[in-house]
Structures are given as C-alpha cells and as structure tokens.
Design an enzyme around this catalytic site. Structure first.
Site, PDB file in Angstrom:
ATOM      1  N   HIS A  64     -43.188 -50.150  75.952  1.00  0.00           N
ATOM      2  CA  HIS A  64     -42.604 -50.683  77.185  1.00  0.00           C
ATOM      3  C   HIS A  64     -43.572 -50.621  78.372  1.00  0.00           C
ATOM      4  O   HIS A  64     -43.876 -51.657  78.963  1.00  0.00           O
ATOM      5  CB  HIS A  64     -41.274 -49.977  77.478  1.00  0.00           C
ATOM      6  CG  HIS A  64     -40.700 -50.278  78.823  1.00  0.00           C
ATOM      7  ND1 HIS A  64     -40.319 -51.544  79.207  1.00  0.00           N
ATOM      8  CD2 HIS A  64     -40.470 -49.473  79.895  1.00  0.00           C
ATOM      9  CE1 HIS A  64     -39.866 -51.497  80.450  1.00  0.00           C
ATOM     10  NE2 HIS A  64     -39.948 -50.268  80.897  1.00  0.00           N
ATOM     11  N   HIS A  89     -45.032 -45.967  85.215  1.00  0.00           N
ATOM     12  CA  HIS A  89     -43.851 -46.167  86.054  1.00  0.00           C
ATOM     13  C   HIS A  89     -42.635 -45.339  85.634  1.00  0.00           C
ATOM     14  O   HIS A  89     -41.767 -45.070  86.432  1.00  0.00           O
ATOM     15  CB  HIS A  89     -43.505 -47.650  86.192  1.00  0.00           C
ATOM     16  CG  HIS A  89     -42.742 -48.225  85.029  1.00  0.00           C
ATOM     17  ND1 HIS A  89     -43.359 -48.743  83.934  1.00  0.00           N
ATOM     18  CD2 HIS A  89     -41.420 -48.348  84.800  1.00  0.00           C
ATOM     19  CE1 HIS A  89     -42.451 -49.182  83.083  1.00  0.00           C
ATOM     20  NE2 HIS A  89     -41.261 -48.946  83.570  1.00  0.00           N
ATOM     21  N   GLU A  93     -39.814 -40.201  86.217  1.00  0.00           N
ATOM     22  CA  GLU A  93     -38.380 -40.280  85.994  1.00  0.00           C
ATOM     23  C   GLU A  93     -37.962 -39.589  84.686  1.00  0.00           C
ATOM     24  O   GLU A  93     -36.998 -38.852  84.635  1.00  0.00           O
ATOM     25  CB  GLU A  93     -37.993 -41.768  85.936  1.00  0.00           C
ATOM     26  CG  GLU A  93     -36.569 -42.027  85.531  1.00  0.00           C
ATOM     27  CD  GLU A  93     -35.709 -42.326  86.736  1.00  0.00           C
ATOM     28  OE1 GLU A  93     -36.246 -42.285  87.859  1.00  0.00           O
ATOM     29  OE2 GLU A  93     -34.513 -42.560  86.553  1.00  0.00           O
ATOM     30  N   ASP A  94     -38.717 -39.835  83.615  1.00  0.00           N
ATOM     31  CA  ASP A  94     -38.251 -39.444  82.284  1.00  0.00           C
ATOM     32  C   ASP A  94     -38.986 -38.284  81.627  1.00  0.00           C
ATOM     33  O   ASP A  94     -38.596 -37.849  80.554  1.00  0.00           O
ATOM     34  CB  ASP A  94     -38.363 -40.648  81.320  1.00  0.00           C
ATOM     35  CG  ASP A  94     -37.501 -41.813  81.775  1.00  0.00           C
ATOM     36  OD1 ASP A  94     -36.533 -41.556  82.507  1.00  0.00           O
ATOM     37  OD2 ASP A  94     -37.799 -42.950  81.405  1.00  0.00           O
ATOM     38  N   ASP A 155     -41.101 -54.834  85.220  1.00  0.00           N
ATOM     39  CA  ASP A 155     -40.276 -53.907  84.448  1.00  0.00           C
ATOM     40  C   ASP A 155     -38.963 -54.594  84.040  1.00  0.00           C
ATOM     41  O   ASP A 155     -38.554 -54.593  82.879  1.00  0.00           O
ATOM     42  CB  ASP A 155     -39.993 -52.680  85.343  1.00  0.00           C
ATOM     43  CG  ASP A 155     -39.205 -51.605  84.637  1.00  0.00           C
ATOM     44  OD1 ASP A 155     -39.278 -51.519  83.398  1.00  0.00           O
ATOM     45  OD2 ASP A 155     -38.516 -50.831  85.331  1.00  0.00           O
ATOM     46  N   ASP A 275     -33.860 -85.489  84.929  1.00  0.00           N
ATOM     47  CA  ASP A 275     -35.127 -84.763  85.009  1.00  0.00           C
ATOM     48  C   ASP A 275     -35.130 -83.515  84.131  1.00  0.00           C
ATOM     49  O   ASP A 275     -35.012 -82.406  84.598  1.00  0.00           O
ATOM     50  CB  ASP A 275     -35.513 -84.413  86.443  1.00  0.00           C
ATOM     51  CG  ASP A 275     -34.345 -83.851  87.236  1.00  0.00           C
ATOM     52  OD1 ASP A 275     -33.232 -83.818  86.681  1.00  0.00           O
ATOM     53  OD2 ASP A 275     -34.557 -83.434  88.371  1.00  0.00           O
TER      54      ASP A 275
HETATM   55 MN    MN Z   1     -39.181 -49.226  82.773  1.00  0.00          MN
END
Ligand code: MN
Length: 735
Positions: A64, A89, A93-94, A155, A275
């Site tokens: 990811h 990123h 957080e994790d 993300d 179109d």
């Molecule tokens: Mn993420």
C-alpha cells in the site's frame, strides 16, 4: 468452504523489491543527488515497521505505501520529500514509530507533513459536526503545505482501487466520502485524471448496476468508435503537420461517471449522448508560440469541420482558477455528429493532468497564479473563528464545484468569482465594509439591484450607503463562501446586541412577577418556549414575541416543565428508535446489524422497491427511512451522518406492491397507448396510478406511475414494454 492461504515468503520478498524498483523508475525524472538514499531509508523503515501487517486482501501491507508513493510520483508528479512521506504515511498511525523518530531521521519538513497526514487519517467518523471540523483541519494543513492533501488523495485513490475486499457497508461509506469530498477537492486542485477515476470508482460501488450497464454499452461500440475517430482525425493530422506544427492528435473516451451525469441532466438514454469521447490536439510549442499555435490549430479544425459558435471556450487567454489552460470547441463531424475538440500544448496538458505539482514546476514561466489565490482564499475562510464547521463545509463545497467568471472593477482590475455570483458577492470580494454597506451596483454603467447575477466580462461599480447593514435574506443572494461567512458573523453580532437588550427587559419582567433571575430559571423558560438557547429566549423577548402574559402561563405550568428537555437529534441512536417502535411480523425489510424487524418508511426521493440495494437512515421525527444506495441524496447522507446509517435488507417476498415510475419514449403509432396499457394491466396485472403522455410531431413521451412487487417484476415488465412496436426506450425514474 474455507480456502487456506499459502504464503510464499521468498516470492513475496521478490515482489516487494520489484515494486520498489518500479517506484524508483517512476520518480527518476525528479531525483537529485542523494535522493535515492533518502527514499531507500524511508522504504526500509516502512518495510520494517509494517512487516507483520497485512491488508484485507491478505497481501503484505507494504504494497500500500509503495503504491501511494508511486501515484504521488507518477500521477501527481511530486518529488522526493513527498515520496518519502507517502512511504511513511501510515507508520505513525499504525506502528511504534513516533513523529520524533521521523524528525530525527528525515528532518522537520517531513515530520510536519506526516503529522498532517496522521491528523487527518481519522477524519470522517462518528458524527457530522466532528467530521466537518476534521475537514476544516485538513484544509488548514492545505494552507500549511498542500502536499499533505496531495498525498492524502493518492492514499484515497489507492484505497478506492483496492476496495473489493472490504465489507459492503465500508465500501459504501468510503465511496460516499470520496464522491462527496475527495473528488471535488481533486477537481479544485486541477487533478482531472485522478478526479475522474475517483468518480468512476465511487460509482462502481454506489451504483454498480448503472456502472456496469454503461461500461458494457461503451465496450459494445468500441471498434466502431475507433474507426470514426481515425477518419475524423486523419485530415486534421495531415494539415497540422503540413503547416509545420508538431502535434499529437488522438481521441479520448469520457468517464462513465460523466456520461451518466449527462444522461441524468438531459434526461436522455445512453444512445443519445453524443460526446462519448473528445478529440485532443496536443502541440509541442516553444513557450513564446503557445497561444498562436493553439489558435492556428483551431483554425485548421474549423476549416475542416463547422464549429458550433456557442461552444467555444478559451481558457488559454484566461486560465481557470485551478490552473487549467485549453481551447475547447465543438464541431460537426462527417456523420452529422457533434464532436468536442480540445487544443492545448504539452505544458498545458501536463497541468491539466497533474494539476498543482505541474503548475508549480512551470510557475516561473507562467504569470497566472489562480491556485495561489485560491489557497489564499482558503486561508481567509479558515481564519474566521466564528464560522460553524458544518456551514463552512457546505459553503466550501459549493465553491469547489463551480466554474469561474471574470469581472472587471471600474479601474479595469480583474476579479475572479464563481459562476452565479451576484453584485453583492463582488462587493464582499472587494472589501468586507463595501459588502456590508452595499445598496446596489452599476453593471456596465446600468443600475442593478444587489441580487443581480454577474456575467463573464461585466464591469461593476458598487454603490454603498453608511446607513446599510447586512440582512438575513442576503444569505440567499450570495454564493461565495467569503460573503456568506462575513454576513453570518455580522448577523450574529447584531443578534448578540438584540439579545443583550432582551436580557435586560426579561430581568425587569421577572422582577415584576417576583421570579428570581438565575440560570436555572432562564433555562427552564427556554425549554418551556421550546427555544434552542437562552440567547434565542432573549431575542424573542426583545422582539416582543414573548410577553408578560406568556411568562405567566409558564408559571402555572411550571411543574410540568420539570422533566422536559429539548430534543437532541445528534444523540439519536438506532437503539432509541428501535425502542420506540416495534415492527410487525409481516415486515418485508430487515434492519440493523442483527437484521431485526422494525418499523420504517420508504423515502420519497428514490422510491425503493424490493430487490433494490438499500440502506436505512435514522431520522429525527419519522423513524427509519429506507433509501436506495444510488439515491441522489445517498452520498451526502452517508458521508455526513455515517453514524445514523443502518443496514437494511429485503425480507422474503410478501404480497405487497410498491410505487415506481417508468418513462416510455417511442414513435407514436395508432394503438401505441393501448398496447402499452395492455402489457401493463392485462399481461402483467400491474396497477397504474397515473399516466401522462406527451406527443409532439410523432414522438411519444409518457410517464407512468405503477405498483410493482420488486425489481425482478419491474425488469420483466420493462423487457416486455420494449417489445411493443414503436417503443424505443423504457427507463425507471425517481419521484
Ligand atoms: Mn494509507
């Protein structure tokens, strides 16, 4: 049956390295000395800290962040700092890694961006005002460093691309947020390719049937379309090169979501959308020849094909606020079909696809700074501390979508406003005081009211009076977030003054009735008059809406008030509604996680029938309302009030019927109506509630409201109606 997942760790390791090398290749163009080492360091840190984690699909988690970094580099054109941040990123957080660790290893700037990304990762949860507040935070970080939002978009894009393994209710929620906030944001930042993909992916989950239907139709005519494009492009290509221009000319399909929008907006079937693709002429021009080359190409195209004079758009002379530059025209093709042609240079094209980042890269060579202006505006909006977060979100969203017009001041300065802006918006754009005292305007030297809707190119002079103050109904006159928030805060200030006055009057009144003036009594009085706040109570007193006799009435019923409190819709939960009502045994809908039989209403906005994909929405006064997941209101409800959404599923069939509408078009023929009603009433034994028919020069256009059992019943009916001679189209419509 349960299948065991066999994990080949060695093969996985190879795959991770392969993906990492692909990332490096994608970022090659921006790499400078030492950058490769930075990226490797970030990759190693991410790999190590996510090593025991897997995604819902069973894949290693590290796929990811690598994919997000690749999108940032390749599709948005971001540089090394952003690639490092994208790789990291999710670590704060994790995992156990802290912001301090990041700062020590990668420096302050990187830590700050990751902090921004971590702060907004919990966005959009539980309740709507919290979510709006979070969105505001997210925009604050945008004003800080726009890369936070760009990485967040990367993300989100990767999560949307890999959502198949999520449970259905999560898919719905994530897809709703995406269509409600992230796609408009991508649009505003000029990331057209990402915006279209986000819209298509949202639709794939929110309205899978329509999505598949249009995808299939597009696929059926693919070869025919390719041939048409080839024939259309050939002569352009030839002359363009004869005239010494270097250009790439090709056809490009439009997105499924935009085709569906057109079908809905114009109320036409797929076959009538002309179109389905646009022709692009991308010129390789020297910077000083860009504009002249675009018009040269325009001239070639319109010599070959007749242009529609109403459809010329010149965003080369005045680029859009998000930086978009292009020349658009619609011409009549060889088979009498309108074709859109977009003409721009390679530089303009890169900006059109990658938006902000590309814009930044070319900044020195371009004197347009629409995007900087926009970010400046966001800063201004955010700096208003009084603005209610939910209102802010609404106003802001409106500005995300709108197109711009250009207005001139009396001295000839150019001001950019959203389409639909009024003279009053313009006044507030000039200065808050000018807006607040505006009584009218002169547009192109003619006197007009403040509500006058401005047209592109108008020259506007504002007329003010020192006696003027902002009024409540001005909120309906303006469209810009800036004017709205200024008017609101001024009205609030006004109200505060009135309340101040009312408070004094109330004190005197209570004294004459021998009631003590204290917080407790004031609160009880507001409850009694069903007012949301004590401030409202004071205002009502000041305006004479609550008089002495009303307060006496309160005295006599005081006992009764003891236990009463105001309704608090934000505290509403499914359990409360459940306890209030019990469904009957015959219910055909099961509601909630445990799928119980409880009472519900069917929403009038989308008229769901059994077989439709549906969800329940907990309302304040009417219990649970059932909507279709493709209801026009669904995205807004799900993304704003996720905590009030309940699962709902149709129960096994009961002999009940549901109201729905069909639109039937065709060639008017003797007996056509008879044949249609025969199929409906006799063959299918379906009850009709109403039928309206328009015939115009041999074209039949009818709307029929009927009662059906479920979607299967409806589909069969539609199939048979299509067999009636003369009928060319049958579509279901919402109320
Ligand atoms: Mn993420």
């Amino acid at each position: 049956m349960k299948t065991e997942l066999v994990i080949d760790l060695e093969a996985e390791k190879q795959e991770i390295l392969k993906r990492y090398r692909a990332l490096l290749r994608a970022s090659k163009s921006t790499l400078q000395k030492g950058d490769k080492k930075e990226i490797r360091k970030a990759f190693d840190m991410a790999l190590e800290s996510h090593k025991d984690m897997r995604r819902k699909s069973g894949e290693p988690y590290i796929y990811h962040p690598i994919a997000v970094a690749q999108i940032a580099a390749e599709e948005i054109g971001l540089g090394t700092t952003s690639i490092v941040c994208a790789l990291l990123h999710d670590v704060v957080e994790d995992t156990d890694i802290t912001l301090e660790d990041i700062e020590r290893e990668f420096g302050k700037k990187t830590a700050k961006i990751i902090d921004g990304l971590t702060k907004i990762s919990g966005v959009f949860d539980t309740n709507s005002s919290l979510q709006a507040e979070n969105f505001r935070k997210m925009l604050l970080t945008l004003a800080d460093d726009v890369r936070v939002i760009l990485i967040k978009l990367a993300d989100r894009l990767h999560n949307m691309r890999t959502m198949d393994f999520m449970p259905r209710h999560k898919q719905l929620k994530i897809a709703s947020e995406t269509i409600y906030l992230y796609a408009p944001l991508a649009h505003r930042l000029g990331l057209y390719a990402i915006k279209s993909e986000l819209e298509d992916l949202s639709m794939k989950y929110l309205d899978p049937d329509t999505y598949k239907f249009i995808a299939k139709k597009l696929n059926e005519k693919k070869a025919e379309r390719a041939l048409f494009i080839k024939k259309f492009v050939e002569p352009i290509d030839e002359i363009v090169h004869e005239q010494g221009l270097v250009a790439d000319v090709y056809g490009r399909p439009k997105s499924i979501h935009s085709i569906w929008n057109k079908m809905k907006k114009k109320n036409i079937p797929f076959e009538e959308v002309y179109d389905l693709f646009a022709i692009r002429i991308i010129l390789d021009s020297a910077p000083e020849n860009e504009k002249a080359d675009c018009w040269k190409a325009y001239s070639i195209v319109t010599d070959l094909y007749r242009p529609n004079p109403d459809r010329l758009r010149d965003w080369v002379s005045s680029p859009k606020g998000n930086g978009y530059e292009s020349l658009h025209t619609t011409v009549m093709g060889p088979r009498g079909q309108w074709v859109e042609v977009q003409i721009r240079t390679q530089r303009m094209n890169e900006i059109a696809e990658k938006g902000f980042a590309a814009h930044w890269k070319y900044k020195e060579s371009s004197n347009d700074n629409g995007l900087d202006q926009w970010i400046q505006k966001v800063r201004e909006m955010l700096s208003n501390p009084e603005a209610n977060a939910l209102d802010f979100l609404d106003d802001f969203k409106m500005n995300l979508f709108s197109d711009e017009i250009f207005i001139f001041t009396p001295k000839g300065a150019l001001i950019q406003l959203p389409l639909g802006a009024t003279a009053l918006d313009f006044a507030f754009e000039i200065h808050t005081d000018v807006g607040a005292t505006c009584i009218g305007a002169k547009v192109n030297h003619k006197l007009v009211p403040i509500s006058y809707k401005l047209q592109n190119g108008d020259q506007v002079e504002i007329i003010t009076s020192s006696k003027q103050t902002p009024k409540e109904d001005w909120l309906n006159v303006v469209v810009t977030a800036k004017a709205k928030s200024k008017i609101k805060s001024s009205l609030k200030e006004e109200k505060r003054k009135i309340a101040e006055n009312g408070k004094e009057i109330l004190e005197r009144k209570l004294k004459s009735l021998k009631i003590t003036y204290n917080t407790d009594n004031i609160q009880k009085l507001s409850y009694f008059f069903k007012l949301p706040s004590t401030q409202e109570l004071f205002v009502n007193v000041a305006l004479g809406k609550i008089e002495l006799k009303d307060i006496r009435e309160y005295l006599t019923s005081e006992k009764e008030v003891e236990n009463r409190g105001p309704e608090r819709p934000e505290n509403l939960t499914v359990d409360m509604v459940k306890s209030k009502m019990k469904g009957s045994e015959n219910d055909i809908l099961l509601i909630g996680e445990d799928l119980q039989k409880i009472d519900y209403n069917l929403a009038a906005c989308c008229n769901p029938i059994p077989g439709d994909d549906v969800f329940g929405f907990v309302t304040v006064s009417e219990g649970i309302k059932i909507h279709r997941t493709n209801c026009p209101n669904a995205a807004q409800l799900m993304s704003n009030y996720g905590y009030r959404i309940v699962k709902a599923k149709w129960n096994k069939q009961q002999e009940l019927t549901f109201l729905t509408g069909l639109r039937i078009v065709g060639i008017d023929d003797v007996g056509l109506i008879n044949n249609i009603t025969r199929v409906i009433s006799t063959d299918f034994k379906v009850n009709m509630r109403s039928i309206t028919v328009d015939t115009n020069e041999g074209i039949f256009d009818g709307s029929i409201m009927i009662f059906v059992n479920d979607t299967e019943h409806l589909e069969n009916l539609i199939k048979n109606l299509l067999k009636v001679r003369g009928v060319t189209g049958v579509t279901r419509f919402d109320a």
